[in-house]
Design an enzyme around this catalytic site. Structure first.
Site, mmCIF file in Angstrom:
data_model
loop_
_atom_site.group_PDB
_atom_site.id
_atom_site.type_symbol
_atom_site.label_atom_id
_atom_site.label_comp_id
_atom_site.label_asym_id
_atom_site.label_seq_id
_atom_site.Cartn_x
_atom_site.Cartn_y
_atom_site.Cartn_z
ATOM 1 N N ASP A 30 0.858 -1.191 0.000
ATOM 2 C CA ASP A 30 0.000 0.000 0.000
ATOM 3 C C ASP A 30 0.890 1.235 0.000
ATOM 4 O O ASP A 30 1.927 1.245 0.671
ATOM 5 C CB ASP A 30 -0.924 0.017 1.228
ATOM 6 N N THR A 121 -13.274 -3.817 -8.698
ATOM 7 C CA THR A 121 -14.470 -3.828 -9.554
ATOM 8 C C THR A 121 -14.278 -2.835 -10.694
ATOM 9 O O THR A 121 -14.093 -1.646 -10.450
ATOM 10 C CB THR A 121 -15.705 -3.459 -8.719
ATOM 11 N N LEU A 153 -17.301 -10.147 -1.754
ATOM 12 C CA LEU A 153 -17.304 -10.054 -0.286
ATOM 13 C C LEU A 153 -18.302 -9.023 0.187
ATOM 14 O O LEU A 153 -18.330 -7.909 -0.325
ATOM 15 C CB LEU A 153 -15.918 -9.624 0.216
ATOM 16 N N CYS A 260 -20.485 0.010 -2.596
ATOM 17 C CA CYS A 260 -20.560 -0.865 -3.780
ATOM 18 C C CYS A 260 -21.837 -0.686 -4.604
ATOM 19 O O CYS A 260 -21.765 -0.272 -5.764
ATOM 20 C CB CYS A 260 -20.420 -2.312 -3.352
ATOM 21 N N LYS A 320 -24.588 -0.625 7.071
ATOM 22 C CA LYS A 320 -25.189 -1.926 7.368
ATOM 23 C C LYS A 320 -24.565 -2.427 8.660
ATOM 24 O O LYS A 320 -23.640 -1.800 9.185
ATOM 25 C CB LYS A 320 -24.945 -2.915 6.229
HETATM 26 C C1 UGA Z 1 -22.042 -5.973 -1.776
HETATM 27 C C2 UGA Z 1 -22.330 -7.389 -2.291
HETATM 28 O O1 UGA Z 1 -23.305 -8.020 -1.453
HETATM 29 C C3 UGA Z 1 -21.047 -8.220 -2.315
HETATM 30 O O2 UGA Z 1 -21.315 -9.497 -2.875
HETATM 31 C C4 UGA Z 1 -20.017 -7.494 -3.164
HETATM 32 O O3 UGA Z 1 -18.790 -8.202 -3.213
HETATM 33 C C5 UGA Z 1 -19.773 -6.117 -2.566
HETATM 34 O O4 UGA Z 1 -21.009 -5.375 -2.567
HETATM 35 C C6 UGA Z 1 -18.733 -5.415 -3.412
HETATM 36 O O5 UGA Z 1 -19.007 -5.117 -4.576
HETATM 37 O O6 UGA Z 1 -17.586 -5.266 -2.973
HETATM 38 P P1 UGA Z 1 -21.739 -4.849 0.638
HETATM 39 O O7 UGA Z 1 -21.849 -3.539 -0.083
HETATM 40 O O8 UGA Z 1 -20.628 -5.057 1.593
HETATM 41 O O9 UGA Z 1 -21.629 -6.067 -0.418
HETATM 42 O O10 UGA Z 1 -23.079 -5.056 1.487
HETATM 43 P P2 UGA Z 1 -24.463 -5.834 1.302
HETATM 44 O O11 UGA Z 1 -24.580 -6.842 2.358
HETATM 45 O O12 UGA Z 1 -24.645 -6.285 -0.077
HETATM 46 O O13 UGA Z 1 -25.516 -4.657 1.615
HETATM 47 C C7 UGA Z 1 -25.604 -3.489 0.782
HETATM 48 C C8 UGA Z 1 -26.712 -2.600 1.261
HETATM 49 O O14 UGA Z 1 -27.993 -3.188 1.019
HETATM 50 C C9 UGA Z 1 -26.697 -2.276 2.751
HETATM 51 O O15 UGA Z 1 -27.036 -0.915 2.947
HETATM 52 C C10 UGA Z 1 -27.755 -3.193 3.325
HETATM 53 O O16 UGA Z 1 -28.292 -2.723 4.528
HETATM 54 C C11 UGA Z 1 -28.772 -3.176 2.202
HETATM 55 N N1 UGA Z 1 -29.657 -4.360 2.161
HETATM 56 C C12 UGA Z 1 -29.144 -5.596 1.972
HETATM 57 C C13 UGA Z 1 -31.041 -4.183 2.264
HETATM 58 O O17 UGA Z 1 -31.531 -3.052 2.426
HETATM 59 N N2 UGA Z 1 -31.845 -5.276 2.179
HETATM 60 C C14 UGA Z 1 -31.352 -6.534 1.996
HETATM 61 O O18 UGA Z 1 -32.158 -7.488 1.917
HETATM 62 C C15 UGA Z 1 -29.968 -6.694 1.885
#
Ligand code: UGA
Length: 432
Positions: A30, A121, A153, A260, A320
């Site tokens: 890094d 990405t 992830l 993301c 989250k």
């Molecule tokens: C997301 C993807 O889930 C990963 O597979 C991906 O690798 C990652 O982006 C990335 O591109 O690096 P992440 O952003 O860490 O992961 O979080 P998520 O668990 O997907 O949640 C994203 C948002 O959606 C959060 O604000 C969460 O609260 C919301 N969410 C999630 C909902 O409102 N409802 C749901 O049913 C699920």
């Protein structure tokens, strides 16, 4: 195998630590000297369950090391992973300047055949550009391969997702790097999808966009549920048992956020536009997501009427659960909107308070409260904005007693409406 990861952000650090854990020798690079110093001293710059332990134990075993020198990273490894940020540009496109710079630095240091893997990405066809760049800037004119290996992830569950992936996607231009990629991932028990680079790059944007679409779909349904007296959780349960649909990512909420989904959706809309397709479906996903926040703010202001001088307790600041990340956090956006309307805020998050303070500075109108059960004191309303498990164990009896009015807005459907009514709360959630 000997591997290097360029970029020790979220993805790079988790990937490096997990690769070391399964026995590879990993050099994490890094250019941020302060971050590398922290990591060398056993500190962790981000909160991610299980990560600190992995970094500590693998550093102690000599399988994981940190440096600021890309040249050293290149020297140390047979396979070099690029995991640098690809932030959004104002027009929704992706800033690829970090990738381009790292590709040049790797090229300049290469003296033998190596495999360069993109984990960041990126828009489809970036692999071609990386290959062109390395070819142009490699003084030693050695052979190399470029591979696309997107990550899937979730923050807060990143170690788990990396150690037990649903699938591993490998995009290649020739069969030559496939054996090495198989060897790297042999300790992980998951199906390997070997495909061309363009398809691999598309799989990433297509997957994130689909998951965001699923969330917007259930959020749109939550509006219909509210209008008809149905319960969105019951609807999601009923739909989710159909294996073609699946129950996950059908949690209605005040909207998705993070570093993301919002960024990747904008990028995918832009990429589609550039190849001549108007991806209106994804624009609608974005619109529904923005609307969901508007509707939630309206729900609060319809109930409390004037927000000026009202005290609102907000539980959750991270985008989250299980993370201290507040980038594009719906919880923080909600706080900013309530604050703008003149409300006084009492806020709490189990992990994200330090990072949130940079965006929402503490002051007479914004108080950061260390104890989640103390947030409700003197509040006209309480809001759940992040789906932290610990909020389910909130002392509701105490909250009921210490609030000016027992009103709870649940942006994550953590509580049972009947139980909340029994406890004497005016309780408003999403789609129920
Ligand atoms: C997301 C993807 O889930 C990963 O597979 C991906 O690798 C990652 O982006 C990335 O591109 O690096 P992440 O952003 O860490 O992961 O979080 P998520 O668990 O997907 O949640 C994203 C948002 O959606 C959060 O604000 C969460 O609260 C919301 N969410 C999630 C909902 O409102 N409802 C749901 O049913 C699920």
């Amino acid at each position: 195998m000997r591997l290097s990861i360029i970029g020790t952000g979220y993805v790079g650090l988790v990937t490096g630590a997990c690769f070391a854990e399964v026995g590879h020798h990993v050099t994490c690079v890094d250019n941020d000297e302060a971050k590398v110093r922290v990591l060398r001293e056993g500190g962790i710059p981000i909160y991610e369950p299980g990560l600190e332990q992995l970094v500590k134990s693998n550093t102690a075993l000599g399988r994981l090391q940190f440096t600021t020198s890309t040249a050293q990273g290149v020297e140390n490894a047979e396979v070099i992973f690029i995991a640098v940020p690809t932030p959004p540009l104002p027009d929704g496109a992706v800033d690829l300047s970090f990738i381009e710079k790292v590709a040049r630095e790797i090229a300049a240091a290469m003296t033998r055949y190596q495999i360069v893997v993109d984990k960041s990405t990126v828009p489809v066809k970036t692999g071609d550009k990386v290959a062109e760049t390395i070819k142009r800037y490699c003084k030693a004119k050695v052979d190399f391969d470029v591979v696309s290996n997107p990550e899937f992830l979730r923050e807060g569950f990143a170690v788990e997702d990396l150690m037990k992936p649903d699938r591993i996607v490998i995009g290649v231009r020739s069969p030559r790097p496939v054996a090495a990629m198989r060897e790297i991932y042999a300790p992980f028990d998951a199906p390997l999808v070997v495909t061309d680079i363009n398809s691999a790059e598309l799989i990433k944007h297509a997957s994130n966009s689909f998951l965001a679409l699923k969330i917007s779909y259930i959020n749109a349904l939550s509006v219909i549920c509210e209008a008809t007296g149905a319960n969105v959780i019951e609807v999601a349960n009923g739909m989710g048992l159909d294996q073609r649909i699946g129950r996950r990512f059908l949690e209605a909420s005040l909207g998705f956020g993070g570093s993301c989904f919002p960024k990747d959706l904008s990028a995918f809309v832009k990429i589609s536009e550039q190849v001549g397709y108007d991806f209106a479906l994804l624009k609608e996903v974005q619109r529904i997501n923005a609307l969901q926040m508007d509707r939630f703010v309206k729900k609060i202001s319809d109930t409390l009427w004037v927000l000026k001088e009202k005290t609102i307790g907000v539980l959750g600041l991270a985008f989250k659960q299980n993370t201290d990340d507040v980038r594009m956090s719906p919880a923080l956006e909600l706080c900013q909107r309530l604050h703008k309307e003149g409300a006084r805020l009492r806020v709490h998050d189990p992990k994200a308070m330090a990072k949130a303070q940079a965006v929402l500075p503490p002051g007479p109108q914004v108080e950061y409260v260390d104890d989640m059960d103390a947030v409700a004191e003197g509040c006209d309303a309480l809001v759940v904005a992040t789906e932290w498990e610990c909020f389910r164990r909130l002392d509701l009896q105490r909250a009921r007693r210490v609030m000016t009015h027992p009103i709870l807005f649940d942006g994550r459907n953590l509580f049972d409406p009947a139980e909340m009514e029994r406890l004497g709360f005016i309780y408003k959630s999403i789609g129920r």
